[in-house]
Design a protein around this motif. Structure first.
Motif, PDB file in Angstrom:
ATOM      1  N   MET A  34       0.825  -1.209   0.000  1.00  0.00           N
ATOM      2  CA  MET A  34       0.000   0.000   0.000  1.00  0.00           C
ATOM      3  C   MET A  34       0.856   1.254   0.000  1.00  0.00           C
ATOM      4  O   MET A  34       0.561   2.229  -0.704  1.00  0.00           O
ATOM      5  N   LEU A  35       1.948   1.230   0.779  1.00  0.00           N
ATOM      6  CA  LEU A  35       2.822   2.389   0.849  1.00  0.00           C
ATOM      7  C   LEU A  35       3.494   2.650  -0.495  1.00  0.00           C
ATOM      8  O   LEU A  35       3.619   3.792  -0.939  1.00  0.00           O
ATOM      9  N   LEU A  36       3.914   1.579  -1.168  1.00  0.00           N
ATOM     10  CA  LEU A  36       4.505   1.728  -2.505  1.00  0.00           C
ATOM     11  C   LEU A  36       3.502   2.311  -3.496  1.00  0.00           C
ATOM     12  O   LEU A  36       3.823   3.227  -4.266  1.00  0.00           O
ATOM     13  N   LEU A  37       2.263   1.811  -3.474  1.00  0.00           N
ATOM     14  CA  LEU A  37       1.249   2.289  -4.404  1.00  0.00           C
ATOM     15  C   LEU A  37       0.892   3.749  -4.134  1.00  0.00           C
ATOM     16  O   LEU A  37       0.739   4.552  -5.063  1.00  0.00           O
ATOM     17  N   LEU A  38       0.756   4.122  -2.866  1.00  0.00           N
ATOM     18  CA  LEU A  38       0.447   5.508  -2.519  1.00  0.00           C
ATOM     19  C   LEU A  38       1.563   6.450  -2.942  1.00  0.00           C
ATOM     20  O   LEU A  38       1.322   7.555  -3.426  1.00  0.00           O
ATOM     21  N   SER A  39       2.818   5.999  -2.761  1.00  0.00           N
ATOM     22  CA  SER A  39       3.955   6.834  -3.144  1.00  0.00           C
ATOM     23  C   SER A  39       3.992   7.032  -4.653  1.00  0.00           C
ATOM     24  O   SER A  39       4.259   8.128  -5.147  1.00  0.00           O
ATOM     25  N   LEU A  40       3.728   5.960  -5.412  1.00  0.00           N
ATOM     26  CA  LEU A  40       3.692   6.080  -6.869  1.00  0.00           C
ATOM     27  C   LEU A  40       2.582   7.019  -7.317  1.00  0.00           C
ATOM     28  O   LEU A  40       2.768   7.827  -8.234  1.00  0.00           O
ATOM     29  N   ALA A  41       1.425   6.935  -6.671  1.00  0.00           N
ATOM     30  CA  ALA A  41       0.321   7.817  -7.024  1.00  0.00           C
ATOM     31  C   ALA A  41       0.654   9.271  -6.730  1.00  0.00           C
ATOM     32  O   ALA A  41       0.293  10.179  -7.472  1.00  0.00           O
ATOM     33  N   ALA A  42       1.373   9.503  -5.636  1.00  0.00           N
ATOM     34  CA  ALA A  42       1.714  10.863  -5.241  1.00  0.00           C
ATOM     35  C   ALA A  42       2.682  11.522  -6.217  1.00  0.00           C
ATOM     36  O   ALA A  42       2.636  12.727  -6.432  1.00  0.00           O
ATOM     37  N   VAL A  43       3.578  10.738  -6.827  1.00  0.00           N
ATOM     38  CA  VAL A  43       4.585  11.327  -7.696  1.00  0.00           C
ATOM     39  C   VAL A  43       4.191  11.253  -9.169  1.00  0.00           C
ATOM     40  O   VAL A  43       4.919  11.747 -10.026  1.00  0.00           O
ATOM     41  N   LYS A  44       3.045  10.695  -9.487  1.00  0.00           N
ATOM     42  CA  LYS A  44       2.661  10.527 -10.880  1.00  0.00           C
ATOM     43  C   LYS A  44       2.641  11.844 -11.650  1.00  0.00           C
ATOM     44  O   LYS A  44       3.046  11.897 -12.821  1.00  0.00           O
ATOM     45  N   PRO A  45       2.159  12.972 -11.073  1.00  0.00           N
ATOM     46  CA  PRO A  45       2.164  14.212 -11.832  1.00  0.00           C
ATOM     47  C   PRO A  45       3.557  14.691 -12.204  1.00  0.00           C
ATOM     48  O   PRO A  45       3.721  15.460 -13.128  1.00  0.00           O
ATOM     49  N   ALA A  46       4.580  14.303 -11.448  1.00  0.00           N
ATOM     50  CA  ALA A  46       5.945  14.789 -11.693  1.00  0.00           C
ATOM     51  C   ALA A  46       6.743  13.731 -12.438  1.00  0.00           C
ATOM     52  O   ALA A  46       7.683  13.171 -11.929  1.00  0.00           O
ATOM     53  N   MET A  47       6.355  13.471 -13.696  1.00  0.00           N
ATOM     54  CA  MET A  47       6.958  12.374 -14.436  1.00  0.00           C
ATOM     55  C   MET A  47       8.064  12.840 -15.387  1.00  0.00           C
ATOM     56  O   MET A  47       8.397  12.151 -16.340  1.00  0.00           O
ATOM     57  N   ALA A  48       8.606  14.038 -15.148  1.00  0.00           N
ATOM     58  CA  ALA A  48       9.696  14.509 -16.002  1.00  0.00           C
ATOM     59  C   ALA A  48      10.889  13.569 -15.865  1.00  0.00           C
ATOM     60  O   ALA A  48      11.371  13.330 -14.765  1.00  0.00           O
ATOM     61  N   GLN A  49      11.359  13.030 -16.966  1.00  0.00           N
ATOM     62  CA  GLN A  49      12.419  12.029 -16.914  1.00  0.00           C
ATOM     63  C   GLN A  49      13.731  12.662 -16.504  1.00  0.00           C
ATOM     64  O   GLN A  49      14.191  13.623 -17.104  1.00  0.00           O
ATOM     65  N   GLU A  50      14.355  12.101 -15.486  1.00  0.00           N
ATOM     66  CA  GLU A  50      15.667  12.567 -15.033  1.00  0.00           C
ATOM     67  C   GLU A  50      16.765  11.583 -15.421  1.00  0.00           C
ATOM     68  O   GLU A  50      17.903  11.770 -15.074  1.00  0.00           O
ATOM     69  N   GLY A  51      16.395  10.517 -16.088  1.00  0.00           N
ATOM     70  CA  GLY A  51      17.398   9.615 -16.617  1.00  0.00           C
ATOM     71  C   GLY A  51      17.692   8.410 -15.745  1.00  0.00           C
ATOM     72  O   GLY A  51      17.189   8.256 -14.635  1.00  0.00           O
ATOM     73  N   ILE A  52      18.541   7.556 -16.302  1.00  0.00           N
ATOM     74  CA  ILE A  52      18.922   6.304 -15.656  1.00  0.00           C
ATOM     75  C   ILE A  52      20.348   6.407 -15.133  1.00  0.00           C
ATOM     76  O   ILE A  52      21.225   6.950 -15.806  1.00  0.00           O
ATOM     77  N   LYS A  53      20.553   5.922 -13.932  1.00  0.00           N
ATOM     78  CA  LYS A  53      21.903   5.805 -13.371  1.00  0.00           C
ATOM     79  C   LYS A  53      22.187   4.333 -13.109  1.00  0.00           C
ATOM     80  O   LYS A  53      21.349   3.619 -12.559  1.00  0.00           O
ATOM     81  N   ILE A  54      23.368   3.896 -13.510  1.00  0.00           N
ATOM     82  CA  ILE A  54      23.794   2.515 -13.311  1.00  0.00           C
ATOM     83  C   ILE A  54      25.052   2.519 -12.457  1.00  0.00           C
ATOM     84  O   ILE A  54      25.958   3.337 -12.676  1.00  0.00           O
ATOM     85  N   GLY A  55      25.112   1.635 -11.487  1.00  0.00           N
ATOM     86  CA  GLY A  55      26.277   1.613 -10.612  1.00  0.00           C
ATOM     87  C   GLY A  55      26.491   0.268  -9.945  1.00  0.00           C
ATOM     88  O   GLY A  55      25.757  -0.699 -10.186  1.00  0.00           O
ATOM     89  N   PHE A  56      27.512   0.237  -9.106  1.00  0.00           N
ATOM     90  CA  PHE A  56      27.887  -0.963  -8.376  1.00  0.00           C
ATOM     91  C   PHE A  56      28.108  -0.598  -6.909  1.00  0.00           C
ATOM     92  O   PHE A  56      28.538   0.504  -6.590  1.00  0.00           O
ATOM     93  N   ARG A  57      27.839  -1.553  -6.025  1.00  0.00           N
ATOM     94  CA  ARG A  57      28.047  -1.339  -4.593  1.00  0.00           C
ATOM     95  C   ARG A  57      28.761  -2.525  -3.974  1.00  0.00           C
ATOM     96  O   ARG A  57      28.562  -3.670  -4.380  1.00  0.00           O
ATOM     97  N   ALA A  58      29.568  -2.232  -2.978  1.00  0.00           N
ATOM     98  CA  ALA A  58      30.169  -3.263  -2.132  1.00  0.00           C
ATOM     99  C   ALA A  58      29.670  -3.014  -0.711  1.00  0.00           C
ATOM    100  O   ALA A  58      29.720  -1.882  -0.222  1.00  0.00           O
ATOM    101  N   SER A  59      29.195  -4.072  -0.054  1.00  0.00           N
ATOM    102  CA  SER A  59      28.494  -3.884   1.218  1.00  0.00           C
ATOM    103  C   SER A  59      28.862  -4.951   2.236  1.00  0.00           C
ATOM    104  O   SER A  59      28.365  -6.083   2.172  1.00  0.00           O
ATOM    105  N   PRO A  60      29.721  -4.623   3.207  1.00  0.00           N
ATOM    106  CA  PRO A  60      29.861  -5.532   4.348  1.00  0.00           C
ATOM    107  C   PRO A  60      28.566  -5.523   5.155  1.00  0.00           C
ATOM    108  O   PRO A  60      27.865  -4.495   5.204  1.00  0.00           O
ATOM    109  N   LEU A  61      28.232  -6.640   5.775  1.00  0.00           N
ATOM    110  CA  LEU A  61      26.964  -6.723   6.494  1.00  0.00           C
ATOM    111  C   LEU A  61      27.112  -7.562   7.753  1.00  0.00           C
ATOM    112  O   LEU A  61      28.025  -8.382   7.878  1.00  0.00           O
ATOM    113  N   ILE A  62      26.194  -7.338   8.671  1.00  0.00           N
ATOM    114  CA  ILE A  62      26.111  -8.151   9.887  1.00  0.00           C
ATOM    115  C   ILE A  62      24.683  -8.685   9.974  1.00  0.00           C
ATOM    116  O   ILE A  62      23.713  -7.928   9.866  1.00  0.00           O
ATOM    117  N   ALA A  63      24.559 -10.015  10.108  1.00  0.00           N
ATOM    118  CA  ALA A  63      23.256 -10.683  10.063  1.00  0.00           C
ATOM    119  C   ALA A  63      22.978 -11.407  11.374  1.00  0.00           C
ATOM    120  O   ALA A  63      23.897 -11.818  12.089  1.00  0.00           O
TER     121      ALA A  63
END
Length: 225
Positions: A10-39
């Protein structure tokens, strides 16, 4: 757990609905991450919904390497996805009873597919932006390995099991996160932390009688083209 999944959707759908009017394309960014983690794990008896008596869980270190793709609807909101290859695990240990104790570490190699939204503040100076994101990570556990040590009267015996049928192939996590984007002429650096909250049991509850969820915190260092 079902209420958590419904709330997330529901939160995802509401957020998408809220930003729908501002659909100006800002482009695609591609990247890589390295992430140490504790589980760490959360284990409960499936019938009583309480932690099994005498069973203790401990944290374990891990690591993930991520391919990340973001698509900006606007300067402040975008979609975030990619592919994460993560190694993570959980340690368990029973209380010593009559000189007998069992300890184990279960490790996973998983492919995670992040599906979520990314929010970015206006520039706070020198090309830096505060960012936040949340979503869900469907996870495919490609391999699991459990190393167990049984100690009886001071004598220890270690066994190892690979690809146990008691470990579920598919799991899922809810993933909020926050951090900084730092843009330069040659690309963008990302510094962030994400919390991965397990939504589905990684053990087969019918065969083991317990429901087990894996949670972890990752510290992310990323570079975007």
């Amino acid at each position: 757990m079902k209420r958590t999944v419904v709330f997330t959707i529901m939160l995802l759908l509401l957020s998408l609905a809220a930003v729908k009017p501002a659909m100006a394309q800002e482009g695609i960014k591609i990247g890589f991450r390295a992430s140490p983690l504790i589980a760490w794990g959360s284990i409960v008896d499936d019938s009583t919904k309480t932690k099994p008596e005498g069973l203790n869980t401990r944290a374990a270190l891990g690591f993930s390497f991520d391919f990340v793709l973001t698509y900006g609807f606007s300067e402040t909101v975008g979609i975030r996805t990619g592919v994460n290859i993560a190694t993570k695990g959980v340690r368990t240990e029973t209380d010593e009873i009559a000189g007998t104790q069992l300890s184990a570490k279960t490790s996973f190699t998983a492919i995670e597919i992040p599906l979520g939204l990314k929010f970015r503040s206006p520039e706070i100076g020198n090309g830096m932006y505060v960012v936040g994101h949340f979503g869900v990570n469907p996870e495919l556990n490609l391999q699991n390995r459990t190393k167990s040590t049984l100690t009886i009267g001071g004598v220890s015996t270690t066994t190892e099991t690979v690809d146990s049928d008691d470990i579920n192939l598919f799991t899922m996590s809810f993933v909020p996160g926050a951090g900084l984007d730092w843009e330069f002429d040659w690309g963008m650096l990302e510094f962030a932390a994400t919390y991965h909250w397990g939504l589905l049991s990684y053990t087969d509850t019918q065969s083991t009688g317990v429901s087990s969820r894996l949670n972890y915190i990752a510290l992310n260092l990323g570079y975007f083209f």
